[in-house]
Motif scaffolding. Structure first.
Motif, PDB file in Angstrom:
ATOM      1  N   THR A  60       0.852  -1.195   0.000  1.00  0.00           N
ATOM      2  CA  THR A  60       0.000   0.000   0.000  1.00  0.00           C
ATOM      3  C   THR A  60       0.887   1.244   0.000  1.00  0.00           C
ATOM      4  O   THR A  60       1.875   1.314   0.742  1.00  0.00           O
ATOM      5  N   THR A  61       0.533   2.211  -0.827  1.00  0.00           N
ATOM      6  CA  THR A  61       1.286   3.458  -0.900  1.00  0.00           C
ATOM      7  C   THR A  61       0.364   4.633  -0.585  1.00  0.00           C
ATOM      8  O   THR A  61      -0.842   4.470  -0.395  1.00  0.00           O
ATOM      9  N   TYR A  62       0.956   5.822  -0.567  1.00  0.00           N
ATOM     10  CA  TYR A  62       0.233   7.041  -0.232  1.00  0.00           C
ATOM     11  C   TYR A  62       0.648   8.125  -1.226  1.00  0.00           C
ATOM     12  O   TYR A  62       1.747   8.093  -1.771  1.00  0.00           O
ATOM     13  N   GLY A 100      14.944   4.746   0.853  1.00  0.00           N
ATOM     14  CA  GLY A 100      15.916   5.418   0.017  1.00  0.00           C
ATOM     15  C   GLY A 100      16.762   4.415  -0.749  1.00  0.00           C
ATOM     16  O   GLY A 100      16.459   3.221  -0.810  1.00  0.00           O
ATOM     17  N   ALA A 101      17.856   4.907  -1.340  1.00  0.00           N
ATOM     18  CA  ALA A 101      18.759   4.022  -2.080  1.00  0.00           C
ATOM     19  C   ALA A 101      19.351   2.977  -1.151  1.00  0.00           C
ATOM     20  O   ALA A 101      19.552   1.829  -1.534  1.00  0.00           O
ATOM     21  N   SER A 112      -7.059   9.037   1.163  1.00  0.00           N
ATOM     22  CA  SER A 112      -7.091   7.807   0.376  1.00  0.00           C
ATOM     23  C   SER A 112      -5.693   7.221   0.197  1.00  0.00           C
ATOM     24  O   SER A 112      -4.730   7.938  -0.101  1.00  0.00           O
ATOM     25  N   LEU A 113      -5.619   5.906   0.356  1.00  0.00           N
ATOM     26  CA  LEU A 113      -4.381   5.174   0.109  1.00  0.00           C
ATOM     27  C   LEU A 113      -4.514   4.453  -1.231  1.00  0.00           C
ATOM     28  O   LEU A 113      -5.591   4.407  -1.827  1.00  0.00           O
ATOM     29  N   GLU A 114      -3.414   3.851  -1.675  1.00  0.00           N
ATOM     30  CA  GLU A 114      -3.421   3.209  -2.981  1.00  0.00           C
ATOM     31  C   GLU A 114      -2.826   1.815  -2.894  1.00  0.00           C
ATOM     32  O   GLU A 114      -1.747   1.624  -2.322  1.00  0.00           O
ATOM     33  N   ASN A 115      -3.548   0.838  -3.447  1.00  0.00           N
ATOM     34  CA  ASN A 115      -3.025  -0.512  -3.545  1.00  0.00           C
ATOM     35  C   ASN A 115      -1.887  -0.519  -4.558  1.00  0.00           C
ATOM     36  O   ASN A 115      -2.077  -0.172  -5.719  1.00  0.00           O
ATOM     37  N   ASN A 116      -0.724  -0.916  -4.131  1.00  0.00           N
ATOM     38  CA  ASN A 116       0.476  -0.805  -4.951  1.00  0.00           C
ATOM     39  C   ASN A 116       0.558  -1.971  -5.942  1.00  0.00           C
ATOM     40  O   ASN A 116       1.313  -2.913  -5.763  1.00  0.00           O
ATOM     41  N   ASN A 160       8.686   2.648  -3.438  1.00  0.00           N
ATOM     42  CA  ASN A 160       9.081   1.530  -2.596  1.00  0.00           C
ATOM     43  C   ASN A 160       8.850   1.996  -1.164  1.00  0.00           C
ATOM     44  O   ASN A 160       9.692   2.682  -0.586  1.00  0.00           O
ATOM     45  N   ALA A 161       7.694   1.662  -0.612  1.00  0.00           N
ATOM     46  CA  ALA A 161       7.286   2.286   0.639  1.00  0.00           C
ATOM     47  C   ALA A 161       6.489   1.310   1.493  1.00  0.00           C
ATOM     48  O   ALA A 161       6.013   0.283   1.022  1.00  0.00           O
TER      49      ALA A 161
END
Length: 829
Positions: free
Chosen positions: A369-371, A406-407, A422-426, A434-435
């Motif tokens: 899940t991302t934001y 991060g790297a 709202s969140l987002e299904n990655n 990459n979270a």
């Protein structure tokens, strides 16, 4: 003489133009002269219903230079089925005879009263001293222009769609372009600090939390929270703006950010006919053009990603958006849909998060899940994931932690959010970051385990039990006798309590005992009682128990009568009451973040409020007071405005509470005589005479604003003697031009918001004028905060007249038992 002659000719020409437009219906009628009054009714001469069921009642029309087609007009607009109306500027289709046509439907580009619609028979007045004034059919003032000390000759709808008030010399006094709502038209500029604010949806024009604004360093699209969260940004280098204030200009084929650099120009399709761009309820900034007799979206300047899941409100708060916009709630038993039939409305916590229960806070992990908000500069960098999570758990205002790797996979950026949108299904094909995502929830504490092992009674315990039992019996007899003597008075006291109009739900005392677990959890206490936490079904409630029964009855009736009949988003909602024998209780909505005083005075337990949160709280308080003063059937004076009586919900929306001292004033009366009451430090000077108006609330509001800005109490006995009184200190700093020294040192980025902070500080000083007639109305205060008018420039900076000794008790506090001196009103005089 030549100037008078030219003015006369201009007015004559304007009058003839308007007269001709009403009677003869010429090709266009863009002007109106003062004084003129319009009644919103179907009898207005240019009323047309469109193909989508909406209706326009045009008062002025600027015909397209080509003689027909999309043209700008102003008047009343309504959605189907036309029960509520807005005074607006809109684009309508027109024929060569100057008549408005049925199709295409009108497109509203500006609205005066989007937050407060009016009904049939509302009145719009154009006068020389007030400009435009809009009142509903009951006479309630809804909106007016700010034309202080200017004389208005009339208004004009320009060829670009700008509604302009002008004076006798044809100079602009006020224009709608300075007060944008959600739309820009060709030729319009959005200056630094201005906003486009989206509506809740296509048929509800109430302002949503999405807005587009231009700051000194770039263009930002944000969703309002504490602090606001960014979902789009386009930076401008300070070197490109030079000494000019930033602005953007909507031109044919481009949107230009003032700059000498080509990367600050958004190229768009050139206009086929008439164009406008609108910030819409879903967060997109769409460009519309009139093509082949209909309005078509031809571009989207905030097209962040190909999928719509990257926008903050697409699935509501806490909603998880999957590919093709399928909305769901986070897994587990902590969330439930707001409406199971409409997944896009979002989700809510089954147990709201309370700052008083930090030991029961926990974070749940959302996999894949991302934001959207990974572009804010306020992130914490160079931190590991576990430290990010612990920061959120320790900060009560944090509702979610989002970690962007991060790297180096062992560290990254930490984003702590006070609200989760709202969140987002990655999905693999739409991977943006990459979270990792973590949401704060509140665990329900388990009851203490039952101890089944019991020791046998000893003879000493038995003897003690017998003794106590006898004492209880004797005490019970005495209490029963006293209650028998008072029963008649109690029953008489209850007579008529159910006859109060508009009464909320009535609870029995037993019901509230159960709801509060016998008043086990105290939330706070004040002069009239103690507040306890409870539950009514699935709803969390706050129960106020009035403890001084003789005094409490009067305050109880005042609160039930007052709050039970008024409803506003910035007033604490009264759910019910209890009048069971001598018990007097009030049941309010639960405000999980408590009272404002716990947030604005320095506290290590809570993160300091940022500027946007403070500004929002100040505006909320002003709107609540404005409703009490201006919009109720009887004018309501609160009489005890102070931070302890301002409560904050989970989104830090501020609501006014505690109406135990409130007074009602009939609209035909300007003042009332009341014995001195309220809280020392917030009382206006006129309390010394006991003849007061609503301006005492304005004064108290000014004190509260100063406390919010400065992060301290008005009367602070922990300070050195010369700094004890904030209002006195403000007077000294104002005379030495050092007002910024007063601002709360925990407030970050003061330099960034300096102009806005100083404007609010001057507004507070306007409210604190010694002469109550020089203070603004709360309606004017709201207008200043909404940037619709300016602070009165000629203020009296003498807030303190003498400095007598303040009576204090042995521990350095104001002695509440001693007679109040003038010095304890708001401080030294």
């Amino acid at each position: 003489m030549p100037q008078m002659a030219s003015s006369f000719v201009f007015l004559l020409a304007t009058f003839l133009t308007w007269s001709f437009s009403v009677n003869a219906q010429p090709y266009d009628y863009p002007l109106a002269t003062a004084p003129t009054t319009w009644i919103n009714s179907p009898s207005l001469p240019h009323t047309v219903s469109s193909s989508d069921g909406s209706t326009v009642r045009s008062l002025a029309l600027r015909l397209n230079p080509g003689g027909y087609g999309p043209s700008f007009a102003t008047g009343f607009y309504c959605f189907s089925p036309c029960k509520i109306f807005f005074f607006s500027v809109f684009i309508v289709g027109a024929n060569s005879g100057g008549g408005i046509v049925y199709n295409p439907p009108a497109q509203v580009i500006w609205s005066a009263n989007r937050a407060h619609s009016v009904s049939e028979n509302a009145t719009l007045q154009l006068t020389s001293h007030s400009g435009l004034t809009l009142r509903d059919n009951d006479g309630t003032l809804v909106w007016s222009t700010d034309v202080t000390n200017r004389s208005v000759a009339g208004f004009n709808v320009t060829e670009t769609g700008n509604l302009v008030l002008f004076d006798i010399n044809n100079s602009s006094i006020w224009q709608s372009f300075d007060h944008p709502t959600d739309t820009l038209v060709l030729g319009q500029k959005l200056a630094q600090g201005m906003r486009l604010t989206a509506s809740i949806n296509s048929t509800n024009w109430t302002e949503s939390r999405l807005y587009l604004t231009l700051l000194a360093n770039g263009l930002y699209a944000l969703v309002y929270s504490n602090p606001p969260q960014t979902y789009f940004q386009h930076a401008i280098s300070a070197n490109n703006t030079g000494n000019k204030s930033a602005y953007i200009e909507f031109t044919n084929g481009s949107v230009v950010l003032i700059s000498n650099s080509p990367e600050n120009i958004f190229t768009m399709p050139e206009a086929v006919s008439v164009q406008f761009m609108r910030l819409e309820w879903d967060g997109h900034l769409r460009l519309y053009d009139f093509i082949q007799s209909s309005w078509k979206a031809v571009d989207d300047l905030l097209n962040v990603y190909p999928d719509n899941c990257a926008y903050p409100t697409v699935c509501g708060d806490y909603g998880i958006c999957s590919y093709k916009q399928y909305c769901s709630c986070p897994p587990g038993n902590y969330f439930t849909p707001v409406d199971s039939r409409q997944g896009n409305l979002g989700c809510k916590l089954l147990t709201p998060i309370s700052c008083t229960e930090k030991n029961n806070h926990n974070l749940i992990t959302l996999n894949d899940t991302t934001y959207f908000n990974y572009i804010d500069s306020s992130s914490i960098t160079g931190i590991d994931m576990e430290s990010c999570k612990q920061l959120c758990l320790r900060n009560c205002t944090c509702k979610g932690a989002f970690f962007h790797y991060g790297a180096n996979s062992s560290s990254g950026s930490c984003y702590l959010q006070s609200e989760v949108f709202s969140l987002e299904n990655n999905q693999p094909e739409l991977t943006h970051y990459n979270a990792s995502a973590y949401l704060k929830v509140q665990l329900t504490p388990s009851p203490p385990p039952y101890n089944s092992s019991r020791k046998g009674k000893t003879w000493s315990g038995a003897l003690l039990g017998i003794t106590l039992g006898g004492a209880v019996v004797v005490l019970g007899i005495i209490v029963s006798f006293i209650m028998w003597l008072r029963r008649g008075r109690e029953e008489q006291e209850e007579d008529g309590i159910d006859q109060l109009p508009g009464m909320p739900t009535r609870f029995t005392f037993k019901e509230l005992q159960v709801a509060t677990e016998n008043f086990a959890r105290k939330l706070g206490e004040g002069g009239f009682g103690t507040v306890f936490e409870g539950h009514s079904g699935d709803e969390r409630i706050a129960v106020k128990r009035l403890e001084n029964i003789r005094h409490g009855k009067k305050d109880f009736l005042a609160e039930v009568e007052t709050i039970g009949s008024i409803h506003h988003i910035n007033l604490v909602r009264l759910i019910g009451f209890c009048a069971d024998k001598m018990n007097r209780l009030l049941v309010y909505e639960y405000m999980c973040n408590g009272s404002l005083d716990k947030w604005i005075y320095c506290s290590e337990e809570r993160a300091p409020l940022n500027w946007s949160a403070r500004y929002k709280i100040i505006t909320d308080i002003a709107k609540g007071l404005c409703y009490l003063h201006e919009e109720c059937r009887q004018k309501i004076l609160h009489l005890d405005i102070k931070p302890a009586n301002i409560l904050l919900d989970e989104r830090f929306n501020a609501k006014i509470s505690d109406f135990g001292l409130s007074k009602l004033i009939d609209r035909d009366k300007s003042r009332v005589m009341v014995g001195m009451q309220g809280t020392p430090g917030y009382l206006a000077p006129e309390w010394q005479t006991s003849i007061i108006t609503e301006k005492v609330d304005v004064y108290s509001f000014g004190v509260v604003v100063m406390e919010i800005l400065c992060g301290r109490r008005n009367l602070d006995y922990s300070q050195k003697e010369e700094n004890l009184h904030l209002i006195k200190l403000m007077e000294e700093k104002s005379k030495s031009n050092q007002l910024l020294d007063l601002i709360d040192k925990t407030l970050a980025d003061v330099e960034f918001y300096e102009e806005e902070i100083m404007n609010v500080l001057k507004l507070a000083m306007w409210c604190l004028q010694w002469d109550c007639t020089r203070r603004p109305s709360m309606l004017s205060v709201v207008k200043v905060l909404e940037r619709a008018m300016e602070v009165e420039p000629s203020l009296d900076y003498n807030f303190v007249y003498s400095i007598p000794m303040i009576m204090t008790n042995s521990i350095g506090q104001v002695d509440q038992s001693a007679p109040l001196l003038a010095s304890v009103l708001s401080g030294p005089r």
